[in-house]
Write an enzyme that holds these catalytic residues in place. Structure first.
Site, short mmCIF file in Angstrom:
data_model
loop_
_atom_site.label_atom_id
_atom_site.label_comp_id
_atom_site.label_asym_id
_atom_site.label_seq_id
_atom_site.Cartn_x
_atom_site.Cartn_y
_atom_site.Cartn_z
N GLN A 280 59.24 45.19 31.08
CA GLN A 280 59.32 44.38 32.64
C GLN A 280 58.96 45.59 33.52
O GLN A 280 58.37 44.97 34.62
CB GLN A 280 60.62 43.83 32.70
N GLU B 81 60.98 27.62 38.28
CA GLU B 81 60.41 27.85 37.16
C GLU B 81 60.53 26.83 35.97
O GLU B 81 61.30 26.96 35.18
CB GLU B 81 60.78 29.31 36.67
ZN LIG Z 1 60.36 33.30 32.11
#
Ligand SMILES: [Zn+2]
Length: 300
Positions: free
Chosen positions: A171, A261
């Site tokens: 990340q 999302e």
């Molecule tokens: Zn995601």
């Protein structure tokens, strides 16, 4: 001041796909997808059938049952997962391996947290689904995921998996990449390390072969218009039957801190996912309204 982020971009998306991520909150995105169901019921395929794969990693404990009763729909009787880390800084938090750890832009995870039982999806799903990516997920979510994918395919759909487990370091790399490439939009394209649900190993970003045509951009992986695809419509109506829940609904943006999302689903178990679906809420909204903070936020 509320900081809104995009959590999903793993850093390998194309420039074209990144470019359209900016349109996450366009007015058109306020149109809720229609409630369409194919009526496909969950299958009863046993997880044991899947865990016999010779490529399996060491076994993990059976998935915990987050909800002890069968009367969850009526009340808020869902028991929070044990959170022994409530007295520690979030940057030190090492949650247990339950399914319901709270992860938000306020309540992050330690850089040292790695979930138990990660396995490679390529051992369980064909390349047409994994796209050849080396995606990992916790073993306890594999069976439900494979069942769901199988049922989607049986219904004529073509689900793809764009991203799964993402380590703290992965990340961080993705975040840095976007910071250098598009510094003005890095907060839209990527969550800071430690603040992505993907570090839990129970989150999948789905893709659809219809997305490119709907958006009008080739090779696109993430776009708000996923909710218009056949796969996105099906997931919204059926994913809870397999234990998956939509983490960042459009209407929850102010609470979750993340943009809408429609491709990002988290495995929380069938009972919790069904409860959330019936209540019309998300896990983060529910938890933040009913549970004490899971850890002490670090000063930024
Ligand atoms: Zn995601």
């Amino acid at each position: 001041m509320l900081l809104l982020l995009g959590a999903c971009s793993p850093g390998r998306t194309t420039a074209s796909s990144a470019a359209v991520a900016e349109s996450t909150l366009t007015p058109e995105a306020t149109i809720r997808p229609p409630a369409v169901s194919t009526g496909l019921p969950p299958t009863t395929t046993s997880l044991a059938e899947i865990t016999t794969s010779p490529t399996s990693a060491p076994s993990t404990p059976a998935p915990p049952t987050p909800i002890p009763t069968s009367t969850i729909a009526a009340t808020a009787t869902i028991t929070p997962s044990p959170t022994p880390d409530r007295d520690v800084l979030c940057s030190q938090r090492m949650p247990d391996n339950g399914l319901l750890a709270i992860v938000t832009l306020t309540y992050g995870l330690s850089r040292d947290y790695v979930p138990a039982g990660l396995v490679d999806l390529s051992a369980y799903l064909p390349k047409e689904v994994t796209l050849g990516y080396p995606t990992q997920l916790r073993r306890l979510a594999i069976g439900p995921l494979v069942n769901m994918i199988n049922d989607m395919q049986a219904g004529g759909l073509h689900p793809m998996i764009i991203s799964g487990y993402r380590s703290y370091s992965a990340q961080a790399i993705a975040r840095q990449k976007w910071a250098e490439k598009e510094p003005d939009r890095v907060n839209i394209l990527s969550a800071p390390p430690g603040f992505s649900e993907h570090q839990l190993g129970t989150v999948i970003d789905f893709g659809s072969p219809e997305l490119a045509e709907i958006v009008g951009v080739e090779d696109i992986e993430f776009h708000t218009y996923f909710y218009k695809t056949s796969e996105g419509i099906w997931l919204l109506e059926n994913a809870h039957k397999y234990g998956f829940t939509l983490s960042y609904p459009f209407e929850a943006t102010e609470v979750t801190g993340f943009f809408y999302e429609p491709w990002h689903y988290r495995y929380v178990g069938v009972e919790m996912a069904t409860f959330l679906h019936e209540q019309g809420t998300s896990l983060t909204e529910y938890q933040l309204s009913t549970e004490p903070p899971p850890c002490i936020p670090d000063k930024s």
